[in-house]
Design an enzyme around this catalytic site. Sequence first.
Site, PDB file in Angstrom:
ATOM      1  N   ASP A 196       1.051  -1.083   0.000  1.00 22.83           N
ATOM      2  CA  ASP A 196       0.060  -0.108   0.077  1.00 22.83           C
ATOM      3  C   ASP A 196       0.877   1.532   0.068  1.00 22.83           C
ATOM      4  O   ASP A 196       1.944   1.115   0.628  1.00 22.83           O
ATOM      5  CB  ASP A 196      -0.779  -0.067   1.204  1.00 22.83           C
ATOM      6  N   LYS A 197       0.653   2.369  -0.760  1.00 18.51           N
ATOM      7  CA  LYS A 197       1.406   3.391  -0.906  1.00 18.51           C
ATOM      8  C   LYS A 197       1.695   4.370   0.459  1.00 18.51           C
ATOM      9  O   LYS A 197       2.721   4.291   0.990  1.00 18.51           O
ATOM     10  CB  LYS A 197       0.924   4.166  -2.015  1.00 18.51           C
ATOM     11  N   THR A 198       0.384   4.953   1.009  1.00 20.92           N
ATOM     12  CA  THR A 198       0.505   5.739   2.003  1.00 20.92           C
ATOM     13  C   THR A 198       0.773   5.146   3.222  1.00 20.92           C
ATOM     14  O   THR A 198       0.040   4.372   3.617  1.00 20.92           O
ATOM     15  CB  THR A 198      -0.876   6.635   2.018  1.00 20.92           C
TER      16      THR A 198
END
Length: 424
Positions: free
Chosen positions: A120-122
């Site tokens: 997941d990025k954030t």
Amino acid sequence: VKGTGKDSFLSQVIDLVKQAQESKSKTQDLANTAALWLTIVALGGGVITLLAWLVFMGKDFAFAIERTVTVMVIACPHALGLAVPLVVAVSTALAAKNGLLIRNRVSFEGARKLQAIIFDKTGTLTEGRFGVTDTLILAQDIDEETLRSYAAAVDANSEHPIARAIAASSDRKLPVEKFKSIPGKGAEGRVEGREVKVVSPGFLREQNIDLADKRIEPLQAEGKTVVFVLVDGELKGAIALADIVRPEAKQAIDALKALNIRCMMLTGDNEATAKWVSDQVGLDEYFAEVLPQDKAAKVKEVQARGVRVAMIGDGVNDAPALAQADVGIAIGAGSDVAVETADVILVRSNPLDVVAIVELSRATYRKMIQNLVWATGYNVVAIPLAAGALYAWGVVLTPALGAVLMSASTVIVAINARLLKIER
């Protein structure tokens, strides 16, 4: 204070370690089966040895029973029974010591076979907060440091995340007078006797301020937020901001690629932002504009390619994807729901710990196999010796010597388990 007693973080860590050490490894089933058969071999071998020396070799009962006892002592499956549990205990304790908490033993051991990891990025690859990435000078009479210090002085009084990032970008702290927020557009104030405004592109359009610099559009195309600095009504520069990529992220991706694992990313951000982050860290693939409820479906889509997948996330909306993945890994600083769903929890928000999990899983499996091979191989050689296979050459093992060899085998298995370590 978020919890006391059983609800405290330390207490929860202790419970997780205890559960992991008590949980059975799949390899343990193999060891248990081997130990059962070895027990049968020990008893059967003892009986065969007794009959062979009494009936076929014509030896007296005392000699025959001594050979029988030696076979049963030396074939005692202590080493085989301890081959896996010792490695499980050591690896779990080692993982916890390094901030890797194992909740599901079977999934952890399966991490050695991972072929793809989805981040997941954030909050995972990025820090989840804005940071200044570029400073553009649009006038000749000002330098970067002065521009940032003026903007930082004005934004120091604002609570907006972008303003806080700009305020933190300069070490030079200047006092500001007549601070005033420009709703939806930025802020202004008087710094060192000059009128300074930090504003959005929308403010420039409203004021009909022409922006012809070609460097702005590429920054916006990367998904960065660009704000502008006006001094005494004149446009002096621009500051670009983006979600800060963790400094360890690229190193972690490179290390995972070296282990032949494809690295991917899920994000709800637009294509431009996703591509920028992907290029920064060197991902193999990314999925942009993914809605929270669709993350699990994306994991399933990757699994449909026939690969074993791990998912790394920290938010509530990552929980279904963590559950869908073959191995779910949660960032410890994330939500309780994500942590409860995950198979492995990383206490630190460090992508390099994902590499450590994969390497520890592989090293743990190697140690288990080494111990099983040693414990089995030892018996293949030792049982015939104990039965008197070399009697014709004057080599006979006594029960006492058999006990020493059996103990030595167990000690070697224990020492080998203790040599397990995490390479960092």
